[in-house]
Design an enzyme around this catalytic site. Structure first.
Site, PDB file in Angstrom:
ATOM      1  N   SER A   1       6.695   8.943  -4.772  1.00 31.38           N
ATOM      2  CA  SER A   1       5.931   8.266  -5.117  1.00 31.38           C
ATOM      3  C   SER A   1       5.034   9.527  -6.009  1.00 31.38           C
ATOM      4  CB  SER A   1       4.951   7.771  -4.021  1.00 31.38           C
ATOM      5  OG  SER A   1       3.614   7.579  -4.965  1.00 31.38           O
TER       6      SER A   1
ATOM      7  N   TYR B   1      -0.636   6.088   3.173  1.00 31.94           N
ATOM      8  CA  TYR B   1       0.789   6.514   2.521  1.00 31.94           C
ATOM      9  C   TYR B   1       1.161   7.568   1.407  1.00 31.94           C
ATOM     10  CZ  TYR B   1       2.719   4.204  -1.723  1.00 31.94           C
ATOM     11  OH  TYR B   1       3.938   4.085  -2.657  1.00 31.94           O
TER      12      TYR B   1
HETATM   13  P1  NDP Z   1       6.805  -4.284  -3.674  1.00 33.34           P
HETATM   14  O1  NDP Z   1       5.938  -4.584  -3.195  1.00 33.34           O
HETATM   15  O2  NDP Z   1       7.102  -5.506  -5.284  1.00 33.34           O
HETATM   16  O3  NDP Z   1       8.285  -4.468  -3.141  1.00 33.34           O
HETATM   17  C1  NDP Z   1       8.279  -4.811  -2.052  1.00 33.34           C
HETATM   18  C2  NDP Z   1       9.940  -4.356  -1.097  1.00 33.34           C
HETATM   19  O4  NDP Z   1       9.916  -3.100   0.288  1.00 33.34           O
HETATM   20  C3  NDP Z   1       9.653  -5.873  -0.963  1.00 33.34           C
HETATM   21  O5  NDP Z   1      11.788  -5.909  -1.668  1.00 33.34           O
HETATM   22  C4  NDP Z   1      10.111  -5.768   0.360  1.00 33.34           C
HETATM   23  O6  NDP Z   1      11.121  -7.264   0.705  1.00 33.34           O
HETATM   24  C5  NDP Z   1      10.064  -4.434   0.908  1.00 33.34           C
HETATM   25  N1  NDP Z   1       9.927  -4.169   2.797  1.00 33.34           N
HETATM   26  C6  NDP Z   1       8.998  -3.893   2.543  1.00 33.34           C
HETATM   27  N2  NDP Z   1       8.522  -3.767   4.074  1.00 33.34           N
HETATM   28  C7  NDP Z   1       9.757  -3.593   4.213  1.00 33.34           C
HETATM   29  C8  NDP Z   1      10.499  -4.181   5.473  1.00 33.34           C
HETATM   30  N3  NDP Z   1      10.170  -3.439   6.756  1.00 33.34           N
HETATM   31  N4  NDP Z   1      12.284  -4.273   5.985  1.00 33.34           N
HETATM   32  C9  NDP Z   1      12.383  -4.351   4.524  1.00 33.34           C
HETATM   33  N5  NDP Z   1      12.178  -4.048   3.466  1.00 33.34           N
HETATM   34  C10 NDP Z   1      10.805  -4.638   3.407  1.00 33.34           C
HETATM   35  O7  NDP Z   1       6.751  -3.033  -4.047  1.00 33.34           O
HETATM   36  P2  NDP Z   1       7.786  -1.763  -5.310  1.00 33.34           P
HETATM   37  O8  NDP Z   1       8.658  -2.590  -5.615  1.00 33.34           O
HETATM   38  O9  NDP Z   1       6.454  -1.653  -6.273  1.00 33.34           O
HETATM   39  O10 NDP Z   1       7.947  -1.146  -4.158  1.00 33.34           O
HETATM   40  C11 NDP Z   1       8.886  -0.250  -3.699  1.00 33.34           C
HETATM   41  C12 NDP Z   1       8.819   1.298  -4.065  1.00 33.34           C
HETATM   42  O11 NDP Z   1       8.417   1.834  -4.968  1.00 33.34           O
HETATM   43  C13 NDP Z   1       7.903   1.617  -2.451  1.00 33.34           C
HETATM   44  O12 NDP Z   1       8.937   2.332  -1.708  1.00 33.34           O
HETATM   45  C14 NDP Z   1       6.937   2.280  -3.257  1.00 33.34           C
HETATM   46  O13 NDP Z   1       6.350   2.513  -2.157  1.00 33.34           O
HETATM   47  C15 NDP Z   1       7.732   2.756  -4.395  1.00 33.34           C
HETATM   48  N6  NDP Z   1       6.641   3.052  -4.977  1.00 33.34           N
HETATM   49  C16 NDP Z   1       6.194   2.248  -6.648  1.00 33.34           C
HETATM   50  C17 NDP Z   1       5.147   2.350  -7.086  1.00 33.34           C
HETATM   51  C18 NDP Z   1       4.354   1.195  -7.541  1.00 33.34           C
HETATM   52  O14 NDP Z   1       3.765   1.733  -9.097  1.00 33.34           O
HETATM   53  N7  NDP Z   1       5.321  -0.234  -7.637  1.00 33.34           N
HETATM   54  C19 NDP Z   1       4.896   3.843  -7.133  1.00 33.34           C
HETATM   55  C20 NDP Z   1       5.256   4.649  -6.622  1.00 33.34           C
HETATM   56  C21 NDP Z   1       6.292   4.300  -5.794  1.00 33.34           C
HETATM   57  P3  NDP Z   1      10.220  -8.680   0.862  1.00 33.34           P
HETATM   58  O15 NDP Z   1      10.735  -9.021  -0.026  1.00 33.34           O
HETATM   59  O16 NDP Z   1      11.521  -8.995   1.795  1.00 33.34           O
HETATM   60  O17 NDP Z   1       8.931  -8.695   1.424  1.00 33.34           O
END
Ligand code: NDP
Length: 254
Positions: free
Chosen positions: A145, A158
């Site tokens: 991130s 985070y």
């Molecule tokens: P979302 O909240 O849209 O999606 C998160 C995903 O992670 C979902 O598929 C969710 O599963 C899954 N997840 C959460 N907890 C668990 C768990 N315990 N076990 C398995 N899967 C899990 O997040 P983003 O798509 O925005 O983020 C994806 C990655 O990118 C993350 O690592 C985030 O930190 C990183 N990121 C995002 C940014 C942004 O601007 N959006 C910026 C920088 C980094 P489920 O669908 O079942 O809930």
């Protein structure tokens, strides 16, 4: 030159690939030829995503296991490799966010963030890399991130976890590069997904973001696909331990 990015015959595991950035990365890798396996927090979420990916014409499977539990990760990766075949590409994407001031940050939220955003990267990578080492090939991509480098108020755990993801990437590079395994990271700036919904609805945040980001806008999650395909492909066979910022220039300027 197209072969440089060809993922035909490769199998990719994407944690948290059921929605948001993970889903798009799965879809992107699939379009470049990979078979994709997505994980989610529930079987229903994982299977729904896989069905959607198959509707796009891709070879996809959805699975659910607790990525924060070492024994469960070990069993799940063993079963996946036995039933599906070798995992050639791992994207550690699953992540969560909790926002509170540092002084009142609940311990339970700290634990959850560290477990999902940091410990799971270690656990899943360890099991997948063990098998990549015997095959002498593999690609691991950790989703970091902007907070892998830069802090902000109310999200200290985070930032601590994403900073650790940067160093996990480098540590894994140090130990796995000799086995022809390339471990790299992607550091997204601000992208509109469910994780950032509250920020996207906040006028003051938008004003700050547009001024602070040289590109002057939010990122579109589709814009992360190129970086993931590159790092997963033969084009990155000599790229090791790198954190690729996809952030409209935010990390480059003050
Ligand atoms: P979302 O909240 O849209 O999606 C998160 C995903 O992670 C979902 O598929 C969710 O599963 C899954 N997840 C959460 N907890 C668990 C768990 N315990 N076990 C398995 N899967 C899990 O997040 P983003 O798509 O925005 O983020 C994806 C990655 O990118 C993350 O690592 C985030 O930190 C990183 N990121 C995002 C940014 C942004 O601007 N959006 C910026 C920088 C980094 P489920 O669908 O079942 O809930």
């Amino acid at each position: 030159m197209h072969d440089l990015f060809d993922l035909t015959g490769k199998r990719a595991l994407i944690t948290g690939g059921a929605r948001g950035i993970g889903y798009l990365l799965a879809s992107g890798l699939g379009r470049y030829g990979a078979s994709v396996i997505v994980t989610a927090t529930t079987t229903a979420n994982a299977e729904r995503a896989a069905e959607q990916l198959r509707a796009e014409g891709l070879d996809a499977l959805g699975v659910c296991f607790d990525i924060t539990d070492g024994a469960e990760v070990s069993r799940a990766i063993e079963k996946l490799e036995q039933c599906q075949g070798p995992i050639d590409i791992l994207i550690n994407n699953a992540g969560i966010q909790r926002r509170h001031p540092l002084l009142s940050f609940p311990e339970a939220d700290w634990d959850e963030i560290i477990n999902v955003n940091q410990k799971a990267v270690f656990l899943v990578s360890q099991q997948v890399a063990k098998r990549m080492v015997t095959r002498r090939r593999g690609k691991i991509i950790n989703i970091g991130s902007m907070q892998s480098e830069l802090a902000r108020p109310n999200i200290t755990p985070y930032a601590a976890a994403k900073g650790a993801v940067k160093m996990l990437t480098r540590g894994m590079c140090a130990e796995l590069a000799p086995y022809n395994i390339q471990v790299n990271g992607i550091a997204p700036g601000y992208f509109k997904t469910e994780m950032t919904t509250s920020l996207a609805q906040d006028d003051a945040f938008n004003t700050w973001l547009f001024q602070r980001t040289p590109a002057g806008r939010w990122g579109d999650p589709q814009e992360l696909i190129g970086a993931a395909v590159f790092l997963a492909s033969p084009a990155a066979d000599f790229v090791n331990g790198h954190l690729l910022f996809v952030d409209g220039g935010m990390a480059a300027v003050v």
